[in-house]
Scaffold this active site. Structure first.
Site, PDB file in Angstrom:
ATOM      1  CE  LYS A 173      -3.835   2.404   0.305  1.00 37.26           C
ATOM      2  NZ  LYS A 173      -3.468   3.750   0.761  1.00 37.26           N
ATOM      3  CD  GLU A 180      -3.242   8.057  -4.156  1.00 43.89           C
ATOM      4  OE1 GLU A 180      -3.097   8.942  -3.283  1.00 43.89           O
ATOM      5  OE2 GLU A 180      -3.872   7.001  -3.951  1.00 43.89           O
TER       6      GLU A 180
END
Length: 302
Positions: A173, A180
């Site tokens: 993550k 991102e």
């Protein structure tokens, strides 16, 4: 299955609702009594404390407790675990669904008697309808035991997987968030050139057109379209300041330790820390954070 959920903010409440909708039972607790009461109205069994939640999960049965933490990363996770620890046994499973640093997750997994699953969670408030993407680290038997819950919280069976041992879920993550950052930076730079370039363009129309068949179509690009539609072609009063940065910092630090070059992620992180001047791209990145995570959008003063 019966699941205990501790932390009933935006994301925790989505976990509760999706687990209930899948036909499972939920015992819910939050320090905010109103949040606990709201979860009870939705069908969860309310608990008065962390200890009470654990007692309700194991009362009258031989089953061990399955508990999902959705509290802010950092001290709040450790404080909640400190309250749980006197009750936990080796057959219990604790899921940390927050954005914890992966080394903290390794430490917690080693320190607790329960099976500890670090669960990287992506999808933001949109996950209420669509489901999340879940990246899980920890013991395989615990992951298999919680599979029905992961199926419910994620987009389905393809929306979650066990990444590896303790820490690997939050590690994946962390890198996800670094990617991102870079994607948001790329969209921001491209639309800044369009905004300041040769033509008077309707940027909402550009984003919509790109999102229909173009190579760079994506959910983030859909959020660009939403941003221009709701804020205007010039992004209105969205400030030239992008909050956040912890997960990007972790990603860059890990890349340095592993001697892996990540120039795009590093530059995107640097842009967040650079408060000089007025940049359209940063303003778009700030609005995108609202789109996918409903993070607060800084506004320019009149």
């Amino acid at each position: 299955m019966q699941l205990g959920v501790i932390g009933l903010g935006r994301m925790g409440r989505i976990v509760v609702d999706r687990v209930l909708d899948a036909g499972h039972d939920v015992v819910a607790f939050d320090l905010d009594a109103e949040a606990t009461a709201a979860a009870a109205e939705a069908g969860a069994e309310p608990a008065d404390s962390v200890a009470d939640l654990y007692d309700r999960l194991v009362s009258g049965s031989t089953e061990a407790a399955r508990i999902w933490l959705m509290v802010p990363a950092g001290d709040a996770v450790d404080a909640t675990l400190d309250e749980l620890e006197p009750h936990l046994g080796p057959d219990d499973v604790v899921v940390d669904g927050g954005n914890s640093y992966f080394e903290d997750s390794v430490r917690r997994a080693e320190a607790t008697d329960a099976a500890y699953l670090d669960c990287g969670t992506s999808g933001g408030p949109a996950g209420a309808d669509l489901g999340f993407s879940l990246m899980v680290g920890g013991r395989e038997w615990a992951y298999e035991e919680l599979t029905p819950v992961f199926d419910a919280v994620a987009t389905g069976p393809d929306g979650h997987d066990r990444m590896g041992p303790a820490g690997s879920g939050h590690y994946v993550k962390m890198v996800h968030n670094g990617v991102e950052y870079a994607l948001m930076q790329a969209y921001g730079e491209g639309f800044e050139l369009l905004h300041r370039g040769r033509y008077d363009l309707d940027l909402e129309a550009v984003a919509r057109t790109w999102n229909n068949g173009a190579v760079i179509r994506s959910w983030l690009l859909e959020l660009c379209e939403e941003a221009f539609r709701e804020e205007g072609n010039d992004l209105g009063d969205v400030a030239d300041r992008v909050e956040g940065g912890s997960t990007g910092t972790w990603t860059v630090r890990e890349a340095l330790e592993q001697e892996v070059p990540v120039p795009l992620i590093y530059q995107a992180l640097a842009e967040r820390f650079d408060s000089r001047g007025e940049r359209f791209g940063r303003r778009l990145a700030s609005r995108l954070r609202y789109g996918f995570g409903r993070h607060e959008v800084p506004r320019r003063e009149e």
